[in-house]
Design an enzyme around this catalytic site. Structure first.
Site, PDB file in Angstrom:
ATOM      1  N   ARG A 188      -3.798  -5.259   7.463  1.00 16.12           N
ATOM      2  CA  ARG A 188      -4.897  -4.342   7.785  1.00 16.12           C
ATOM      3  C   ARG A 188      -6.108  -5.104   8.315  1.00 16.12           C
ATOM      4  NH1 ARG A 188      -6.687  -1.581   2.752  1.00 16.12           N
ATOM      5  NH2 ARG A 188      -5.499  -3.141   1.621  1.00 16.12           N
ATOM      6  N   ASP A 234       0.838  -1.200   0.000  1.00 13.70           N
ATOM      7  CA  ASP A 234       0.000   0.000   0.000  1.00 13.70           C
ATOM      8  C   ASP A 234       0.874   1.251   0.000  1.00 13.70           C
ATOM      9  OD1 ASP A 234      -2.293  -1.527   0.121  1.00 13.70           O
ATOM     10  OD2 ASP A 234      -2.362  -1.514   2.312  1.00 13.70           O
ATOM     11  N   ASP A 256      -7.145   1.177   7.619  1.00 17.35           N
ATOM     12  CA  ASP A 256      -5.863   1.808   7.921  1.00 17.35           C
ATOM     13  C   ASP A 256      -6.080   3.298   8.162  1.00 17.35           C
ATOM     14  OD1 ASP A 256      -6.014   3.098   5.437  1.00 17.35           O
ATOM     15  OD2 ASP A 256      -4.705   1.663   4.442  1.00 17.35           O
ATOM     16  N   TYR A 305       6.285  -8.452   8.649  1.00 13.46           N
ATOM     17  CA  TYR A 305       5.978  -7.027   8.750  1.00 13.46           C
ATOM     18  C   TYR A 305       6.178  -6.536  10.179  1.00 13.46           C
ATOM     19  CZ  TYR A 305       3.375  -7.861   4.389  1.00 13.46           C
ATOM     20  OH  TYR A 305       2.998  -8.221   3.119  1.00 13.46           O
TER      21      TYR A 305
END
Length: 354
Positions: A201, A55, A97, A83
């Protein structure tokens, strides 16, 4: 750094076009396509693709394939990813988000009631093999249209749950704070390692829903894709500096990339020539197949396990897949990189290696 290409250096035309993988540390605010477009100019070819979208708000490891290495991206996409993220509990957004409109706000008392044990329990329920409904603002197609396009057009989108694996969901720190509007929130710093297709997310959204306060993602940095980490990554400015200095775009060679993704099979000259012409050869392991090197567990392959076949001179000839029943298996070339190539046997090579 701007996204215009007017000041991006072009490669020296006397240099060959690079072919391999490039690991970029994607900057915030850039789309994955922005990074691909910049790298096309730096590499001097339009044959550049990426292995897994990040993203715009996210940063970190983005693996790109250049020239012939774009054909490896299908397998890079399937690698597990790691992540570093921050989940904000107390607010729900339309995009799951920080870039989306706030939909729901939990009361200060509800947020205050969420303690470390509750977060740990919620995280545990989202670890392992789970069914996850992807984020609505995603590139998944629904009736031929991207889900994010439908959401931005004001339409309601229902996405089906799908199986994903979250092999690590570690909580490092909880911080009680307030957002820019003064609303009480709880920020949770986590590390997530997950299978391809997992939305961090959505993990933030589902953790907040499970705890009854809502949640969304405020920070995301990809630190690993398969064997590639931030230590292997370059910034776009660093790549541009190499090209500006007259050097070729630095890449991980096709051979090195394949050896990192698959068990390596050393082919004889005759096998390499057969594979280059699309012919099947003996199985990669077991049933009299050649030994495999450079990859754990390479001696016990199941059907359809992919191996990388290397010629005697070290070049990557093809990806091979063992097919058939035990005792009758063969290795079929599924992706040939040197079609029609001939491979003379090395001088004085033993007969079995010709």
């Amino acid at each position: 750094m701007t996204r215009t290409n007017t000041d991006v250096p072009r490669p020296d035309p006397s240099l060959p076009t690079p072919s391999g993988l490039v690991v970029v540390d994607k900057p915030a605010g850039w789309t994955s396509h922005d990074v691909v477009a910049r790298t096309r100019r730096l590499a001097g070819t339009r044959k550049v693709g990426h292995a897994g979208t990040l993203d715009p708000m996210a940063t970190g490891v983005l693996v790109l394939g250049v020239d012939r290495a774009t054909r490896l991206l299908t397998w890079v996409v399937g690698q597990h990813k790691t992540y570093a993220a921050t989940i904000r509990l107390g607010l729900t957004t339309v995009t799951d988000d920080a870039e989306g409109e706030v939909l729901d706000v939990a009361g200060p008392g509800a947020v205050a009631a969420v303690d470390e044990d509750a977060v740990a329990a919620g995280v545990a329920r989202l670890t392992g093999d789970i069914q996850q409904v992807p984020a609505k603002v995603s590139a998944i197609k629904v009736e031929g249209r991207r889900a994010y396009a439908q959401v931005r057009a004001g339409q309601d989108v229902e996405l089906a749950a799908r199986p994903v694996t979250v092999s690590e969901f570690a909580v490092h720190r909880l911080v009680r704070t307030a957002d820019d509007a003064g609303r009480a929130v709880l920020d949770v710093d986590v590390t997530v390692t997950c299978s391809s297709g997992t939305y961090v997310r959505a993990l933030a959204r589902d953790l907040g829903a499970d705890l009854g306060v809502g949640g969304h993602l405020t920070a995301l940095r990809r630190t690993r894709v398969g064997a590639w980490t931030l230590d292997d990554a370059s910034t776009l400015d660093e790549l541009a500096a190499e090209v500006a200095a007259g050097r070729p775009l630095p890449v991980t060679s096709l051979e090195e990339a394949a050896a990192g993704l698959f068990p390596a099979r050393r082919l004889t000259a005759a096998e390499a020539e057969d594979v280059a012409h699309g012919r099947r050869i003996g199985p990669s392991a077991g049933d009299g197949g050649d030994d495999l090197g450079g990859h754990p567990g390479g001696s016990a392959l199941d059907n359809d396990t992919v191996t990388a076949g290397f010629a005697p001179d070290g070049r990557l000839v093809a990806l091979l897949s063992d097919r058939g029943h035990r005792g009758e298996r063969t290795a079929k070339p599924v992706l040939v990189f040197l079609p029609g190539e001939r491979f003379p046997a090395p001088p004085h090579a033993p007969r079995g290696e010709r």
